[in-house]
Write a protein that holds these residues in place. Structure first.
Motif, short mmCIF file in Angstrom:
data_model
loop_
_atom_site.label_atom_id
_atom_site.label_comp_id
_atom_site.label_asym_id
_atom_site.label_seq_id
_atom_site.Cartn_x
_atom_site.Cartn_y
_atom_site.Cartn_z
N GLY B 130 -16.49 1.67 -21.67
CA GLY B 130 -16.91 1.33 -23.02
C GLY B 130 -16.85 -0.18 -23.26
N LEU B 131 -15.77 -0.79 -22.79
CA LEU B 131 -15.63 -2.24 -22.96
C LEU B 131 -16.72 -2.97 -22.17
CD1 LEU B 131 -11.76 -2.56 -22.77
CD2 LEU B 131 -13.19 -3.13 -24.74
N ARG B 132 -17.01 -2.45 -20.96
CA ARG B 132 -18.04 -3.08 -20.15
C ARG B 132 -19.39 -2.98 -20.85
NH1 ARG B 132 -19.56 -0.96 -14.21
NH2 ARG B 132 -21.15 0.16 -15.35
N PHE B 133 -19.64 -1.78 -21.40
CA PHE B 133 -20.91 -1.59 -22.10
C PHE B 133 -21.02 -2.56 -23.28
CE2 PHE B 133 -23.28 0.46 -25.57
CZ PHE B 133 -24.51 0.58 -24.95
N SER B 134 -19.95 -2.61 -24.09
CA SER B 134 -19.98 -3.48 -25.27
C SER B 134 -20.23 -4.93 -24.87
CB SER B 134 -18.66 -3.40 -26.04
OG SER B 134 -18.45 -2.09 -26.47
N ALA B 135 -19.58 -5.36 -23.77
CA ALA B 135 -19.74 -6.75 -23.34
C ALA B 135 -21.16 -7.00 -22.85
CB ALA B 135 -18.73 -7.07 -22.24
N ARG B 136 -21.66 -6.07 -22.06
CA ARG B 136 -22.98 -6.29 -21.45
C ARG B 136 -24.13 -6.26 -22.44
NH1 ARG B 136 -22.99 -3.24 -15.60
NH2 ARG B 136 -21.52 -4.67 -14.61
N VAL B 137 -23.93 -5.59 -23.58
CA VAL B 137 -25.02 -5.56 -24.55
C VAL B 137 -24.87 -6.69 -25.56
CG1 VAL B 137 -25.50 -3.10 -24.32
CG2 VAL B 137 -23.83 -3.89 -26.03
N THR B 138 -23.94 -7.60 -25.30
CA THR B 138 -23.75 -8.74 -26.19
C THR B 138 -24.25 -10.00 -25.48
OG1 THR B 138 -21.80 -7.67 -27.08
CG2 THR B 138 -22.06 -10.01 -27.56
#
Lengths: 330, 372
Positions: B130-138
Motif C-alpha cells: 500500500g505504501l509503495r502504491f501510494s508513493a508510486r502514484v505521487t
C-alpha cells in the motif's frame, strides 16, 4: 518553462516563444487530466513530456468544442452553486435510509455468516481479560452454588441450544459489583455480590440467568458489535476522510457501545426470561422480583433516559408483569 | 497553424513562497479552499451512496488529487495519479480474502486458524504494498516517488510497535513512532534519490513527556473535582430523595462534562504528541543526503486546530468537515519545508534528467490504499 499549447491540424502542440515545437501528439494520444477544483491541468504527451496549466476554463472550452464536454460532468456537479443545498438534503436523506435499512440488513447478514468459532475465541479472550483485571475467584459455599447450578441446568436444558450450550461461572465481582452477564458463546458469569443481594432467593437468580440466556440466544452481543463496527465502517467508507479525531472517537466509541446492550435488547431478554421460567415450571415473576430488590436496595428509581442503555427499572418491572398476565390469559 | 487557444503555462518558480526564507528554506503552501472542497466532498458522498459504495474508489482519487494538487512547493503542486479502477481492484482483493477466510473458518476451522497466521504475514505485506502504491502514484514536477520498504519492516513498525506500546501502557510509544518514521522515511525515494531519517529516541521522549504530563495533570484535576463532589455523589446514591431535583440534574450534567473532559485530555495529549513527533522526525530527515526537511508545528496551535475542527465537524453533522480538512492541511503545509543545499532549479533539472526509478509499465494494477 513558459510555453504555449496550440492545436495544429489534428495535433496538439506545445511550442516555445520562438514557435519551435517542444512536444506534440494527436488529440487522441494526448492525456488530459480530469478537472478537480482549480488545481493545474496536466496534459501528458506520448513521449512523457508534460504541459501544465492553470487555465482550466480554456481547456474545458476546448474539450467541449471537440465534443468531449461530458468528461467534465463530475466537476460541473461539484462547483459551488445553490444546487449543492439539494445535494446536502439528498445526502442527509439517504444517510438516514442507510442507517435505518442498510445497516440492520448488513448486521443480519454478518450475524448469519459469522463462523461459530469466532464467538468462542472472542468469549474466551474476554473472560481471560476480565479474570486478569477485575474478577476474582468465587467465595460462595458449595451448597449454595449447587442449588443455583441445579436451577440453571433446568432452564438451560429447555433453551434452544440445550444444556451443553451454556456454562455458568461463579466469580467475585470486585468493581463490577452485583452483576450477571453473558458472553456470546454461552458462557455466563454470575458475581458473588448478586448472589448476596438475592439473599437465598435461588429462583430469582435463575430468573436473572434466564434473562442472560435470552441475550445469548438472540445473539445480542454479536449484533451490538457488528452494529458499532458497521456504523464506523459505513461512515468511513462514505465520508472518505472524516479527520483522525472523529475516526478515533468512532472506533473507540464503537467499542464502548458494543459493550452495552440496547434497551430493546434488554426488553427482549426480559421476555425470554419470563417464557423460559414458565416453561420450566418456575416462577416467571422472579426477574421482576429482582428489579424490585434493585429498587429497594440500590434506590434505582431512574426513569428511562436517552443516556442509559437499560430501560428504567420500574418501567421494566411493569412490562414484565403485563407480559405474565397476558401469557396466563392465553 | 491554427491557434485555437493560447495558454500560458506555469513557469518553474524560483521565488520563495510562504515565510521569509532562512538560508534557502522553501515552505509548502496549500492553495485549496473550503468552499471548493465542499462541492467535491458532497458529490463524493452522494455518488458513493447512490452507487452502493463503488464510487468511493473514484471519490478517493478526486479527494487526493485535490489535496495533492493544492500542496504547492516552489510554485508547483504535487500530483496524484491513481485511478479509481486500481483502488477498486485493491479493495476487491482484500474483500475476497476476508470472504475466503470466513468461509474456511466456518467449514474447516483448522484451515481457518492457519489462515489467521497467514493473515499476520499478509497484513505487513499489504501495508508495504500500500505504501509503495501510494508513493508510486505521487509525483512532483513529473518525477515519481517510490517506496522500497519490505514486509519485515512493516511488521516491526505496524504490528510489533503498536502491540509493544499498548502492552506497556504507552511507555514505549516513542519507540513505535520511531520505527514507523524510520521505516517510511528511509525507504522513500524521489526519482532515484533517497530520503533518510533517524530521529533520536531521546528527543521523541521529550515530546512524549509533555503528553504524559498533560494526561497525568488532567486526570489529577478530574480526580480532585470528583473528590470535592464525593459527598454529594454518595448522598445521591444512598438517598436520592434528599437531593432536590435540580441538584440531581446538575449532577448528571457534571458527570457528562467529566466524561467529555476525560476524552478531551487524551485527545489533546495525542495531538500534542503527534505534532511533536512530526517535528522531530521531519527535521531529522534529509533528501539526497544534503537537503534538510523541516517541520515546525506549534504544539498548542496544532492541538487547538485538531480539537476545534473536531467540535465544529460534530456540531454541524459533518457539514463543516471540508472546511476543517482544508484548515488543517493549510496549517501543516505552512509549517513544513525543505532547506535546499544549492540552486533549486539545478537540483530539480538534474533529478528530472535521471528520470523516475519506476516507469509507468511497472505500476501496480491494484492499489491497496493505505495513505502515508
Amino acid at each position: 518553462m513558459p510555453c504555449r499549447l496550440v492545436e495544429d491540424g489534428g495535433r496538439l502542440v506545445v511550442c516555445d516563444d520562438a514557435r519551435a515545437e517542444l512536444a506534440g501528439g494527436s488529440l487522441s494520444s494526448v492525456e488530459i487530466s480530469a478537472r478537480v477544483g482549480r488545481i493545474p491541468r496536466r496534459i501528458t504527451f506520448p513521449d512523457g513530456s508534460l504541459f501544465e496549466t492553470g487555465e482550466n476554463d480554456a481547456i474545458d472550452r476546448f474539450l467541449a468544442h471537440k465534443g468531449r464536454g461530458r468528461e467534465g460532468i463530475v466537476h460541473r456537479l461539484e462547483r459551488f452553486h445553490p444546487r449543492l443545498i439539494a445535494f446536502v438534503a439528498a445526502t442527509l436523506l439517504l444517510g438516514v435510509l442507510v442507517y435505518r435499512v442498510a445497516l440492520p440488513a448488513l448486521v443480519e447478514v454478518a450475524v448469519a455468516v459469522t463462523p461459530p468459532i469466532l464467538p468462542q475465541i472472542m468469549s474466551a479472550s474476554t473472560l481471560e481479560t476480565m479474570d486478569r483485571t477485575v474478577l476474582g475467584p468465587s467465595k460462595l459455599e458449595e451448597a449454595l452454588r449447587g442449588r443455583i447450578l441445579n436451577g440453571f441446568r433446568r432452564i438451560a436444558a429447555l433453551s434452544e441450544g440445550g444444556e451443553a450450550a451454556y456454562t455458568l461461572n461463579f466469580r467475585e465481582g470486585g468493581p463490577v459489583g452485583p452483576n450477571a452477564f453473558a458472553l456470546p458463546d454461552g458462557t455466563l458469569i454470575l458475581t458473588d455480590e448478586l448472589v448476596d443481594l438475592a439473599d437465598g432467593d435461588t429462583e430469582m437468580i435463575v430468573g436473572v440467568l434466564a434473562h442472560e440466556i435470552g441475550h445469548v440466544e438472540h445473539k445480542h452481543s454479536l449484533r451490538q458489535i457488528y452494529r458499532a463496527a458497521g456504523v464506523a465502517a459505513l461512515i468511513m467508507l462514505i465520508a472518505g476522510d472524516i479527520g483522525s479525531g472523529a475516526e478515533d472517537v468512532l472506533v473507540q466509541g464503537g467499542g464502548l457501545l458494543a459493550l452495552s446492550h440496547s434497551r430493546a435488547a434488554e426488553a427482549e431478554a426480559d421476555r425470554h426470561s419470563v417464557e423460559l421460567m414458565i416453561k420450566a415450571g418456575l416462577d416467571p415473576t422472579a426477574i421482576a422480583r429482582f428489579f424490585e430488590l434493585l429498587e429497594a436496595k440500590l434506590h434505582d428509581r431512574s426513569k428511562t433516559s436517552i443516556f442509559s442503555t437499560h430501560p428504567g427499572t420500574p418501567e421494566r418491572r411493569k412490562a414484565i408483569m403485563d407480559l405474565i398476565a397476558a401469557t396466563r390469559r392465553d | 497553424m491554427a491557434l485555437v487557444e493560447s495558454l500560458p503555462a506555469q513557469g518553474i518558480g524560483q521565488d520563495s513562497f510562504g515565510r521569509a526564507a532562512q538560508g534557502n528554506v522553501q515552505r509548502l503552501s496549500f492553495t485549496g479552499s473550503g468552499s471548493e472542497y465542499f462541492g467535491i466532498w458532497i458529490v463524493n458522498i452522494l455518488l458513493t451512496i447512490v452507487t452502493l459504495g463503488i464510487y468511493s474508489a473514484w471519490a478517493k482519487v478526486r479527494r487526493n488529487r485535490y489535496f495533492y494538487g493544492n500542496t504547492v512547493l516552489l510554485g508547483r503542486g504535487f500530483e496524484y495519479h491513481a485511478t479509481g479502477g486500481q483502488i477498486l481492484i485493491g479493495r476487491l482483493i482484500v474483500f475476497a480474502y476476508l470472504i475466503l477466510y470466513n468461509v474456511l473458518l466456518t467449514f474447516v476451522p483448522l484451515a481457518g486458524m492457519a489462515l489467521l497466521l497467514l493473515l499476520l504475514c499478509f497484513v505487513p505485506w499489504l501495508v508495504a504494498r500500500g505504501l509503495r502504491f501510494s508513493a508510486r502514484v505521487t509525483s512532483y514536477r513529473n518525477v515519481r516517488f517510490d517506496f522500497v520498504g519490505r514486509a519485515g519492516g512493516a511488521f516491526l513498525a505496524f504490528i510489533v510497535g503498536p502491540v509493544l506500546a499498548s502492552l506497556t501502557l504507552g511507555i514505549l510509544v516513542p519507540l513505535a513512532s520511531r520505527w514507523v518514521y524510520r521505516y517510511i522515511g528511509n525507504n522513500l525515494r524521489y526519482g532515484k534519490k533517497a530520503f533518510s531519517t533517524d530521529p533520536s529516541i531521546g528527543t521523541i521522549y521529550k515530546s512524549w513527556a509533555i503528553s504524559a504530563a498533560i494526561i497525568i495533570l488532567g486526570l489529577l484535576i478530574i480526580g480532585f473535582v470528583a473528590f470535592l463532589n464525593v459527598a454529594i455523589v454518595v448522598t445521591a446514591m444512598e438517598s436520592p430523595d434528599l437531593l432536590p431535583a435540580e441538584m440531581q440534574a446538575s449532577l448528571v450534567v457534571l458527570m457528562a462534562i467529566g466524561y467529555v473532559l476525560f476524552f478531551a485530555i487524551f485527545g489533546v495529549a495525542a495531538l500534542v504528541y503527534r505534532a511533536g513527533v512530526r517535528n522531530v522526525a521531519w527535521s531529522a530527515a534529509t533528501f539526497d543526503g544534503k537537503h534538510r526537511l523541516l517541520s515546525d508545528l506549534s504544539r498548542p496551535r496544532y492541538a487547538w486546530i485538531g480539537i476545534s475542527n473536531f467540535v465544529v465537524t460534530l456540531v454541524t453533522l459533518g457539514l463543516m468537515r471540508p472546511w476543517a480538512a482544508v484548515r488543517m492541511a493549510r496549517y501543516v503545509n505552512e509549517h513544513t519545508g525543505v532547506r535546499f543545499d544549492g540552486d533549486v532549479g539545478e537540483i530539480f533539472s538534474a533529478i528530472a534528467q535521471e528520470g523516475s526509478a519506476v516507469s509507468a509499465e511497472f505500476m501496480d494494477i491494484e492499489g491497496f490504499d493505505f495513505g502515508f
